[in-house]
Design a protein around this motif. Structure first.
Motif, mmCIF file in Angstrom:
data_model
loop_
_atom_site.group_PDB
_atom_site.id
_atom_site.type_symbol
_atom_site.label_atom_id
_atom_site.label_comp_id
_atom_site.label_asym_id
_atom_site.label_seq_id
_atom_site.Cartn_x
_atom_site.Cartn_y
_atom_site.Cartn_z
ATOM 1 N N ALA A 55 0.272 57.600 46.897
ATOM 2 C CA ALA A 55 -0.900 57.459 47.768
ATOM 3 C C ALA A 55 -1.287 55.991 47.915
ATOM 4 N N LYS A 56 -1.219 55.234 46.818
ATOM 5 C CA LYS A 56 -1.573 53.817 46.868
ATOM 6 C C LYS A 56 -0.514 52.988 47.583
ATOM 7 N N SER A 57 0.747 53.407 47.512
ATOM 8 C CA SER A 57 1.834 52.605 48.069
ATOM 9 C C SER A 57 1.848 52.594 49.592
ATOM 10 N N GLY A 58 1.256 53.624 50.204
ATOM 11 C CA GLY A 58 1.250 53.679 51.662
ATOM 12 C C GLY A 58 2.479 54.370 52.236
ATOM 13 N N ALA A 59 3.377 54.836 51.407
ATOM 14 C CA ALA A 59 4.571 55.530 51.884
ATOM 15 C C ALA A 59 4.158 56.852 52.514
ATOM 16 N N SER A 60 4.854 57.255 53.555
ATOM 17 C CA SER A 60 4.495 58.499 54.226
ATOM 18 C C SER A 60 5.156 59.713 53.573
ATOM 19 N N GLU A 61 6.327 59.509 52.928
ATOM 20 C CA GLU A 61 6.989 60.629 52.278
ATOM 21 C C GLU A 61 7.902 60.108 51.178
ATOM 22 N N VAL A 62 7.891 60.781 50.040
ATOM 23 C CA VAL A 62 8.770 60.443 48.925
ATOM 24 C C VAL A 62 9.392 61.728 48.415
ATOM 25 N N LYS A 63 10.719 61.708 48.222
ATOM 26 C CA LYS A 63 11.429 62.867 47.676
ATOM 27 C C LYS A 63 12.061 62.433 46.362
ATOM 28 N N LEU A 64 11.912 63.256 45.345
ATOM 29 C CA LEU A 64 12.468 62.992 44.035
ATOM 30 C C LEU A 64 13.230 64.233 43.598
ATOM 31 N N GLU A 65 14.525 64.065 43.301
ATOM 32 C CA GLU A 65 15.340 65.187 42.857
ATOM 33 C C GLU A 65 15.953 64.848 41.510
ATOM 34 N N MET A 66 15.763 65.757 40.563
ATOM 35 C CA MET A 66 16.400 65.622 39.261
ATOM 36 C C MET A 66 17.211 66.892 39.033
ATOM 37 N N ILE B 160 14.527 69.931 38.991
ATOM 38 C CA ILE B 160 13.265 69.904 39.737
ATOM 39 C C ILE B 160 13.413 69.033 40.976
ATOM 40 N N LYS B 161 12.769 69.464 42.048
ATOM 41 C CA LYS B 161 12.709 68.694 43.282
ATOM 42 C C LYS B 161 11.238 68.503 43.628
ATOM 43 N N ILE B 162 10.845 67.270 43.939
ATOM 44 C CA ILE B 162 9.452 66.990 44.297
ATOM 45 C C ILE B 162 9.452 66.241 45.626
ATOM 46 N N THR B 163 8.638 66.719 46.561
ATOM 47 C CA THR B 163 8.427 66.025 47.831
ATOM 48 C C THR B 163 6.939 65.753 47.957
ATOM 49 N N ILE B 164 6.583 64.485 48.192
ATOM 50 C CA ILE B 164 5.183 64.102 48.361
ATOM 51 C C ILE B 164 5.037 63.516 49.747
ATOM 52 N N ARG B 165 4.174 64.129 50.547
ATOM 53 C CA ARG B 165 3.898 63.639 51.900
ATOM 54 C C ARG B 165 2.442 63.202 51.957
ATOM 55 N N THR B 166 2.204 62.016 52.518
ATOM 56 C CA THR B 166 0.832 61.544 52.669
ATOM 57 C C THR B 166 0.505 61.493 54.151
ATOM 58 N N THR C 213 1.783 67.681 48.042
ATOM 59 C CA THR C 213 2.933 67.637 47.145
ATOM 60 C C THR C 213 3.548 69.021 47.061
ATOM 61 N N THR C 214 4.854 69.092 47.243
ATOM 62 C CA THR C 214 5.575 70.340 47.077
ATOM 63 C C THR C 214 6.528 70.164 45.912
ATOM 64 N N ILE C 215 6.449 71.058 44.950
ATOM 65 C CA ILE C 215 7.313 70.983 43.778
ATOM 66 C C ILE C 215 8.144 72.252 43.743
ATOM 67 N N VAL C 216 9.454 72.086 43.736
ATOM 68 C CA VAL C 216 10.353 73.223 43.641
ATOM 69 C C VAL C 216 11.110 73.058 42.336
ATOM 70 N N GLN C 217 10.953 74.044 41.448
ATOM 71 C CA GLN C 217 11.619 73.971 40.153
ATOM 72 C C GLN C 217 12.611 75.112 40.066
ATOM 73 N N ALA C 218 13.871 74.799 39.867
ATOM 74 C CA ALA C 218 14.905 75.815 39.780
ATOM 75 C C ALA C 218 14.859 76.488 38.422
ATOM 76 N N ALA C 219 15.280 77.719 38.399
ATOM 77 C CA ALA C 219 15.324 78.452 37.132
ATOM 78 C C ALA C 219 16.486 77.921 36.294
ATOM 79 N N PRO C 220 16.400 78.028 34.960
ATOM 80 C CA PRO C 220 17.503 77.578 34.106
ATOM 81 C C PRO C 220 18.797 78.306 34.448
ATOM 82 N N ILE C 221 19.925 77.659 34.290
ATOM 83 C CA ILE C 221 21.229 78.216 34.650
ATOM 84 C C ILE C 221 21.603 79.397 33.753
ATOM 85 N N ALA C 222 21.094 79.445 32.546
ATOM 86 C CA ALA C 222 21.434 80.497 31.588
ATOM 87 C C ALA C 222 21.010 81.892 32.060
ATOM 88 N N GLN C 223 20.054 81.994 32.976
ATOM 89 C CA GLN C 223 19.589 83.291 33.462
ATOM 90 C C GLN C 223 20.277 83.608 34.785
#
Length: 157
Positions: free
Chosen positions: A14-25, A28-34, A41-51
């Motif tokens: 929000a402080k940086s002035g960016a209009s959209e940031v996507k972070l993928e690990m 977890i995937k995080i998209t922040i739109r200002t 903020t949209t956070i998508v968290q995948a289920a563990p692979i073991a299940q």
């Protein structure tokens, strides 16, 4: 990634002035739109692979109440914004041992260097396209900036 880290990331974007940031690990995937009204903020968290029979991904939206007051936006409307022409790292001074190019209250002319932006190990001097007085510095020194991100507010009068 815990909720504190996500909240800190939202505030930083929000402080940086960016209009959209996507972070993928890995998990977890995080998209922040200002926008002008809110930060979403949209956070998508995948289920563990073991299940093997996992439910659909979880989607969460967090609305961050950190938005500028409308009165502040009206006050800034009489100022001209100097924006970043490139993506890179913003520096207020030409070298660590040198003074800043401009400070709040500095009178500048068209063509005066107001900052340096480093992009791909090249230092690009950013010149003002307007004349006036620096009213506000909108970016912290050594911060990443995006294309067309506001850097300074200038009072042309």
């Amino acid at each position: 990634m815990d909720i504190k880290e996500i909240q800190n990331l939202i505030k930083f974007v929000a402080k940086s002035g960016a209009s959209e940031v996507k972070l993928e690990m890995e998990d977890i995937k995080i998209t922040i739109r200002t926008g002008s009204e809110k930060t979403e903020t949209t956070i998508v968290q995948a289920a563990p692979i073991a299940q093997p029979a996992a439910p659909a991904p979880i989607t969460t939206q967090i609305i961050d109440p950190v938005t500028p007051a409308p009165a502040a936006a009206n006050d800034d409307s009489k100022f001209i914004t100097v924006k970043s022409p490139i993506i890179g790292t913003f520096y207020r001074k030409p070298a660590p041992d040198k003074p800043n190019f401009v400070e709040v209250g500095t009178t500048i002319n068209s063509g005066d260097t107001v900052c340096v932006i480093e992009a791909m190990k090249l230092f690009n001097e950013i010149e003002s396209e307007v004349s006036g007085k620096i009213v506000k510095v909108l970016v912290d020194d050594s911060s990443p900036v995006e294309f067309d991100q506001p850097l300074f507010l200038v009072d042309p009068s």
